[in-house]
Design a protein around this motif. Structure first.
Motif, mmCIF file in Angstrom:
data_model
loop_
_atom_site.group_PDB
_atom_site.id
_atom_site.type_symbol
_atom_site.label_atom_id
_atom_site.label_comp_id
_atom_site.label_asym_id
_atom_site.label_seq_id
_atom_site.Cartn_x
_atom_site.Cartn_y
_atom_site.Cartn_z
ATOM 1 N N LEU A 182 0.649 -1.124 -0.150
ATOM 2 C CA LEU A 182 -0.057 0.114 -0.014
ATOM 3 C C LEU A 182 0.751 1.164 0.644
ATOM 4 O O LEU A 182 0.560 2.210 -0.389
ATOM 5 C CB LEU A 182 -1.059 0.055 1.067
ATOM 6 C CG LEU A 182 -1.643 0.936 1.035
ATOM 7 C CD1 LEU A 182 -2.550 1.565 0.112
ATOM 8 C CD2 LEU A 182 -2.890 0.716 2.481
ATOM 9 N N GLY A 183 2.163 1.387 0.798
ATOM 10 C CA GLY A 183 3.115 2.359 0.475
ATOM 11 C C GLY A 183 2.530 3.756 1.692
ATOM 12 O O GLY A 183 3.306 4.621 2.003
ATOM 13 N N ARG A 184 1.336 3.139 2.281
ATOM 14 C CA ARG A 184 1.368 4.493 3.457
ATOM 15 C C ARG A 184 0.203 4.020 4.550
ATOM 16 O O ARG A 184 0.123 2.055 4.226
ATOM 17 C CB ARG A 184 0.204 5.211 2.596
ATOM 18 C CG ARG A 184 -1.144 4.933 2.079
ATOM 19 C CD ARG A 184 -1.828 5.735 1.208
ATOM 20 N NE ARG A 184 -3.195 5.617 0.655
ATOM 21 C CZ ARG A 184 -4.262 4.407 1.072
ATOM 22 N NH1 ARG A 184 -4.525 4.160 1.944
ATOM 23 N NH2 ARG A 184 -4.822 4.128 0.240
ATOM 24 N N ARG A 185 -0.194 4.126 5.463
ATOM 25 C CA ARG A 185 -0.854 4.100 6.597
ATOM 26 C C ARG A 185 -2.331 3.288 5.828
ATOM 27 O O ARG A 185 -3.112 4.387 4.808
ATOM 28 C CB ARG A 185 -0.783 4.903 7.765
ATOM 29 C CG ARG A 185 0.389 4.636 8.356
ATOM 30 C CD ARG A 185 0.021 5.446 9.711
ATOM 31 N NE ARG A 185 -0.430 5.124 10.862
ATOM 32 C CZ ARG A 185 -0.409 5.838 12.104
ATOM 33 N NH1 ARG A 185 0.120 7.005 12.575
ATOM 34 N NH2 ARG A 185 -1.160 4.406 12.979
ATOM 35 N N ILE A 186 -3.174 2.542 6.326
ATOM 36 C CA ILE A 186 -4.404 2.468 6.190
ATOM 37 C C ILE A 186 -5.456 3.729 6.604
ATOM 38 O O ILE A 186 -5.005 3.978 7.750
ATOM 39 C CB ILE A 186 -4.570 1.025 6.751
ATOM 40 C CG1 ILE A 186 -4.441 0.107 5.405
ATOM 41 C CG2 ILE A 186 -6.487 0.268 6.542
ATOM 42 C CD1 ILE A 186 -4.251 -1.187 6.440
ATOM 43 N N LYS A 187 -6.411 4.488 5.635
ATOM 44 C CA LYS A 187 -7.683 5.003 5.912
ATOM 45 C C LYS A 187 -8.112 4.361 7.096
ATOM 46 O O LYS A 187 -8.745 2.652 6.595
ATOM 47 C CB LYS A 187 -7.555 6.222 5.423
ATOM 48 C CG LYS A 187 -6.831 6.656 4.003
ATOM 49 C CD LYS A 187 -7.153 6.939 2.572
ATOM 50 C CE LYS A 187 -6.146 7.523 2.190
ATOM 51 N NZ LYS A 187 -6.790 8.547 0.669
ATOM 52 N N ARG A 188 -8.989 5.241 7.859
ATOM 53 C CA ARG A 188 -10.366 4.671 8.756
ATOM 54 C C ARG A 188 -11.326 4.005 6.894
ATOM 55 O O ARG A 188 -12.004 2.997 8.299
ATOM 56 C CB ARG A 188 -10.613 6.423 9.048
ATOM 57 C CG ARG A 188 -11.756 5.970 10.102
ATOM 58 C CD ARG A 188 -11.725 5.021 11.482
ATOM 59 N NE ARG A 188 -12.881 4.513 12.545
ATOM 60 C CZ ARG A 188 -12.548 3.455 13.079
ATOM 61 N NH1 ARG A 188 -11.698 2.630 13.213
ATOM 62 N NH2 ARG A 188 -13.832 2.600 13.913
ATOM 63 N N SER A 189 -11.217 5.136 6.103
ATOM 64 C CA SER A 189 -12.857 4.908 5.498
ATOM 65 C C SER A 189 -12.449 3.136 4.579
ATOM 66 O O SER A 189 -13.452 2.516 4.528
ATOM 67 C CB SER A 189 -12.605 6.108 3.892
ATOM 68 O OG SER A 189 -11.531 6.108 3.837
ATOM 69 N N GLU A 190 -11.054 2.521 4.662
ATOM 70 C CA GLU A 190 -10.982 1.592 3.880
ATOM 71 C C GLU A 190 -11.362 0.351 4.926
ATOM 72 O O GLU A 190 -11.684 -0.969 4.557
ATOM 73 C CB GLU A 190 -9.328 1.877 3.727
ATOM 74 C CG GLU A 190 -8.938 2.962 2.844
ATOM 75 C CD GLU A 190 -8.041 2.939 2.260
ATOM 76 O OE1 GLU A 190 -6.941 3.331 0.892
ATOM 77 O OE2 GLU A 190 -7.050 3.031 2.928
ATOM 78 N N ILE A 191 -11.105 0.777 6.282
ATOM 79 C CA ILE A 191 -10.997 0.028 7.416
ATOM 80 C C ILE A 191 -12.758 -0.438 7.454
ATOM 81 O O ILE A 191 -13.083 -1.441 7.660
ATOM 82 C CB ILE A 191 -10.744 0.666 8.652
ATOM 83 C CG1 ILE A 191 -9.101 0.270 8.849
ATOM 84 C CG2 ILE A 191 -11.111 -0.425 10.346
ATOM 85 C CD1 ILE A 191 -8.301 0.966 9.942
#
Length: 324
Positions: A239-248
């Motif tokens: 992903l190359g970044r932190r997971i977003k809340r919307s993605e969780i």
């Protein structure tokens, strides 16, 4: 008179010997090959066309001389099609023997454990010695391993071997699985094994991670595996970044935070050990895990134990300057 005949005969013998020696030296001595060189014999090639190709590529001096000597001094065995390594300093006799009896030179393409199918496809398409095109294989259909191939072989043929290896492995191991597993089909086992593959890079933890997720499946607890969030976004690439809340919170067939049970299918191509871990999970009561700071995980049976492990992990991260 007799002496003259003897001398003449001796001269003839010496001349014949000299010609024979010259003829043989052109076969067994000398070399045009300055370094180890790959040489390809096309399918259906004759010895004559191959000799011409050897001359064109500078491995022999004369195709006519090579063919004449091969007929008299060489083996009558047929040459083989494929790519061969002609060693530095090889004479004509060695070259013919290599093309008749040598091993076809084989290359390798490696699929590491946990490589998603989109990257298997990229790896096959990037190999310049393969031919043809190939579609992205079904996720979880390729068994990670190193596969050999010949120059000019089709990408589809190599992929077919990768997928056959997975089918053969599953056919051998699925019947040996532990009883009472919460995975009822091979596809479900692959789906869980892919999560295990992505969740730990420590080989000794695989059965423990498999045991934890097996426990969650048995009681209907959500798996909450981060890699299942990422897969619909990148098809398994980093992903190359932190997971977003919307993605969780996203609802789809893979996100095990927003649904109970297994994903629709595998999220990568799991290796043998991760598959075996799912078929023979560790006997454990663990339901939780968190990183322990050493590359592995701390496991917990209860939420209170887990929260204590999380606090230790956060302390380690603060000390490293990763979080405030």
């Amino acid at each position: 008179m007799k002496r003259g005949l003897v001398v003449a005969a001796a001269v003839v013998v010496l001349a014949i010997a000299g010609v024979a020696g010259w003829f043989a030296s052109g076969w067994y001595g000398g070399s045009q090959v300055a370094k180890d060189t790959a040489f390809v014999v096309p399918d259906g090639a004759s010895l004559s066309s191959t000799a011409a190709k050897l001359e064109d590529e500078g491995l022999i001096g004369s195709s006519e001389a090579f063919l004449l000597r091969a007929k008299i001094l060489g083996s009558g065995d047929p040459i083989k099609a494929g790519e061969f390594l002609v060693p530095a300093g090889a004479n004509s006799a060695t070259i013919l023997d290599t093309l008749q009896h040598g091993q076809v030179l084989r290359r390798m393409v490696t699929v590491p454990e946990g490589l998603p199918s989109i990257m298997v496809h990229e790896r096959l398409m990037a190999e310049p010695l393969l031919t043809g095109t190939v579609a992205v294989p079904a996720e979880g259909s390729v068994l990670p391993d190193s596969y050999d191939f010949e120059r000019g072989e089709t990408r589809q043929a190599v992929l077919d071997r990768m997928q056959k290896a997975m089918r053969d492995f599953l056919a051998a191991e699925w019947p040996k699985r532990d009883s009472n597993l919460p995975v009822a089909t091979v596809n479900e086992a692959l789906s869980l094994a892919a999560i295990v593959e992505k969740e730990t890079g420590v080989p000794s933890e695989r059965r423990m991670v498999a045991g934890l997720y097996t426990n969650r499946l048995r009681i209907g607890m959500r798996l909450q595996a981060d890699p299942t969030i990422i897969y619909p976004i990148t098809k398994g690439k980093p992903l190359g970044r932190r997971i977003k809340r919307s993605e969780i919170m996203a609802v789809n067939g893979y996100n095990t935070y927003s649904m109970a049970g297994l994903p629709t299918g595998p999220i990568t191509n799991p290796g043998r050990e991760s598959i075996l871990a799912v078929l023979h999970p560790a006997p454990t009561k663990a339901l939780y895990m968190v990183a322990d700071g050493s590359g592995g995980h701390a496991f917990a049976d209860t939420l209170d134990q887990h929260n204590a492990n999380v606090a230790k992990w956060r302390k380690i991260r603060r000390e490293r300057g990763e979080i405030p």
